[in-house]
Design a protein around this motif. Structure first.
Motif, PDB file in Angstrom:
ATOM      1  N   LEU A  20     -30.879   7.592  -0.017  1.00 10.58           N
ATOM      2  CA  LEU A  20     -32.202   8.108  -0.400  1.00 10.58           C
ATOM      3  C   LEU A  20     -32.117   9.572  -0.811  1.00 10.58           C
ATOM      4  N   ASN A  21     -31.166  10.308  -0.212  1.00  7.24           N
ATOM      5  CA  ASN A  21     -30.967  11.703  -0.620  1.00  7.24           C
ATOM      6  C   ASN A  21     -30.508  11.792  -2.083  1.00  7.24           C
ATOM      7  N   VAL A  22     -29.619  10.870  -2.495  1.00 10.24           N
ATOM      8  CA  VAL A  22     -29.231  10.827  -3.911  1.00 10.24           C
ATOM      9  C   VAL A  22     -30.466  10.581  -4.781  1.00 10.24           C
ATOM     10  N   ALA A  23     -31.306   9.629  -4.372  1.00 13.83           N
ATOM     11  CA  ALA A  23     -32.535   9.349  -5.129  1.00 13.83           C
ATOM     12  C   ALA A  23     -33.437  10.577  -5.199  1.00 13.83           C
ATOM     13  N   LEU A  24     -33.518  11.316  -4.102  1.00 13.94           N
ATOM     14  CA  LEU A  24     -34.355  12.517  -4.046  1.00 13.94           C
ATOM     15  C   LEU A  24     -33.841  13.581  -5.004  1.00 13.94           C
ATOM     16  N   ILE A  25     -32.538  13.793  -5.041  1.00 11.75           N
ATOM     17  CA  ILE A  25     -31.959  14.802  -5.931  1.00 11.75           C
ATOM     18  C   ILE A  25     -32.134  14.379  -7.389  1.00 11.75           C
ATOM     19  N   VAL A  26     -31.844  13.119  -7.683  1.00 14.34           N
ATOM     20  CA  VAL A  26     -31.980  12.659  -9.073  1.00 14.34           C
ATOM     21  C   VAL A  26     -33.436  12.706  -9.513  1.00 14.34           C
ATOM     22  N   GLY A  27     -34.344  12.245  -8.640  1.00 13.23           N
ATOM     23  CA  GLY A  27     -35.733  12.051  -9.048  1.00 13.23           C
ATOM     24  C   GLY A  27     -36.657  13.214  -8.753  1.00 13.23           C
ATOM     25  N   GLY A  28     -36.240  14.135  -7.873  1.00  8.12           N
ATOM     26  CA  GLY A  28     -37.042  15.312  -7.587  1.00  8.12           C
ATOM     27  C   GLY A  28     -38.133  15.111  -6.558  1.00  8.12           C
ATOM     28  N   SER A  29     -38.959  16.148  -6.394  1.00  5.13           N
ATOM     29  CA  SER A  29     -39.958  16.157  -5.319  1.00  5.13           C
ATOM     30  C   SER A  29     -41.016  15.075  -5.512  1.00  5.13           C
ATOM     31  N   ILE A  30     -41.132  14.556  -6.725  1.00  2.00           N
ATOM     32  CA  ILE A  30     -42.097  13.480  -6.965  1.00  2.00           C
ATOM     33  C   ILE A  30     -41.700  12.231  -6.187  1.00  2.00           C
ATOM     34  N   VAL A  31     -40.431  12.178  -5.743  1.00  2.83           N
ATOM     35  CA  VAL A  31     -39.929  11.056  -4.939  1.00  2.83           C
ATOM     36  C   VAL A  31     -40.323  11.211  -3.458  1.00  2.83           C
ATOM     37  N   ILE A  32     -40.703  12.425  -3.039  1.00  6.47           N
ATOM     38  CA  ILE A  32     -40.925  12.679  -1.611  1.00  6.47           C
ATOM     39  C   ILE A  32     -41.919  11.700  -0.960  1.00  6.47           C
ATOM     40  N   PRO A  33     -43.078  11.429  -1.577  1.00  7.27           N
ATOM     41  CA  PRO A  33     -43.972  10.453  -0.930  1.00  7.27           C
ATOM     42  C   PRO A  33     -43.300   9.087  -0.716  1.00  7.27           C
ATOM     43  N   HIS A  34     -42.387   8.737  -1.605  1.00  2.00           N
ATOM     44  CA  HIS A  34     -41.692   7.453  -1.476  1.00  2.00           C
ATOM     45  C   HIS A  34     -40.567   7.547  -0.439  1.00  2.00           C
ATOM     46  N   LEU A  35     -40.018   8.744  -0.255  1.00  2.00           N
ATOM     47  CA  LEU A  35     -39.054   8.976   0.827  1.00  2.00           C
ATOM     48  C   LEU A  35     -39.752   8.800   2.171  1.00  2.00           C
TER      49      LEU A  35
END
Lengths: 119, 119, 119, 119, 119, 119
Positions: free
Chosen positions: F86-101
């Motif tokens: 999920l950290n890889v997804a966060l770095i690739v996708g940015g803070s817009i991914v945070i709610p999904h994290l």
């Protein structure tokens, strides 16, 4: 002189051939399914190609726009109808679609020119 | 009992009213342009609503899918035609569209049920 | 020698002219609305161009980034401010924005070079 | 009665706490970097929050919109300015942004109501 | 003759150097965090590069695909494994991913050719 | 008490049944192809589910994240490995991914709780 449409067609056909040569079962089935999605069903192929065009435009993929424009022109949509479909894509997708609208309008012009030159 | 479609309609209409009350010139003109995009032109409104549906599905917006499904059913598309359009969206957009396909199929069923209950 | 910015400007202006010649009422109104969105309102044009830049960057459209950078430089944003705005876009949009950050930084350098060469 | 903003705040704060407890070095550094991106730099925090709002709106994330609206109201942006920024997002992102515009306008109203109730 | 991979590497390295020269604290920390995300942790770097590849493919970024393919080949993934990962990206992301699949397959062939020519 | 995971499972299974009942050839073949994409091939199913998770996270689809987390936990990935992905997804996708994290971390906790309660 090779137009950008010819370059696109050549590259697309070379790489599709390469992909089929790779022979990945899932990828090949997906390509078949993709082809099937635009064939006659409850909706006719002409309508489906227009759906494919608008989907490609809002997702902002120039290669996909070119592919579906080639199919749409083949299927008999005229320029005014294509512009009206692209206008729906513009409203749904916003100004971020404008560079792809420019590309699409240029592609339509190139396709009509090809048809005239070939006649 | 209030269905999720009624909740959507009520919220949508309340917030649209609120937005018009705000009276931002650009926003109001955009809303008018959005309405105009689906009116009769080179393409008929029925075709344009189907384009709007597929655009909404590949962009994965449930509220937009519901809005265009309401319009599509009103315009006379039958279930088989709507499924065939959603299949194009599924192929173009991939499995990430599946949750929105589920939502769309449920909405179609709810709309048909409303029509039957109201008859 | 023609820079990529000149090529972009020429293509953009040619295709916009072609689009206006097509004279689709909806498309033309959208272009007008797009222009109006960045004009003086509750926010000043300078702030709005920076908003347009960040929106273009997170949506990953190089042509849109170039367009808004041209406007932002015209509006008086300096390099440090533009980098700080692009950093917000990078954090919001993630590493997938990096290729567009490279493009944006190159565009800023080209714009400053144009200004120096023209002085 | 708990408003949806309170629910959002509670969930956000509970889950952020849980995420910090997990103590993944990369995730924690990203959260710090995210916070830092909106702090004083070449651009002031008030401007940056507006950039964050527009980025969130065109990327169509309601939770992110709510987060940045809370920050924007705190930073002193008034309603007319927020609507003008959201109008830029609407033009860039198109009608697919409309459901998020409704959400954003409702959030602004809720935030102003909270401020009034608390005074 | 310079391949498109060499052009990409040169441009990427020139612009990264330029970005580091700008010395924006947030941008530099993001670049470091991006590098760190693929280093050894609970998952090994080889697995993480494959995750980066699939993320890049579904987000449809050719430069990012090329970057992660270079890393994936370095990490020891063979062609069949890369195709199988790209097939997941194709199913998740749909036919809009196909142009990027073509690009990816071409990149893999170029990378294998480089390895052979260099041996 | 029904957890949100149970609600998701019930809704998913009901609507999938409804979709199969509709019996659209293209849609059914797509569902089969989707299932096949995660089965044993050049890559093992465990690795593929992790690819599916990261693809779902960067494309920001909570239902897809939940589906792949259920599969990933079944396949034997532990929490630290899931967070690292999920950290890889966060770095690739940015803070817009945070709610999904946040959503993903909550889902992992719910899945572990189910496993403990059921033991």
């Amino acid at each position: 002189m090779t137009s950008r449409l010819d370059e696109y067609r050549t590259y697309r056909s070379q790489m599709n051939e390469r992909i089929f040569q790779i022979d990945h079962r899932g990828v090949k089935r997906f390509f078949n399914l993709d082809t099937a999605a635009y064939q006659d069903g409850a909706l006719d192929p002409k309508t489906k190609e227009l759906l494919g065009l608008v989907a490609s435009a809002v997702l902002r993929c120039n290669d996909c726009i070119d592919y579906h424009l080639i199919q749409c022109v083949d299927a008999g949509w005229d320029d005014a109808e294509l512009y009206d479909a692209l206008n729906v894509a513009l409203i749904v997708g916003g100004s971020i679609v404008i560079p792809h609208l420019r590309h699409a309008v240029e592609t339509i012009d190139l396709l009509r020119k090809e048809a005239n030159d070939g006649s």
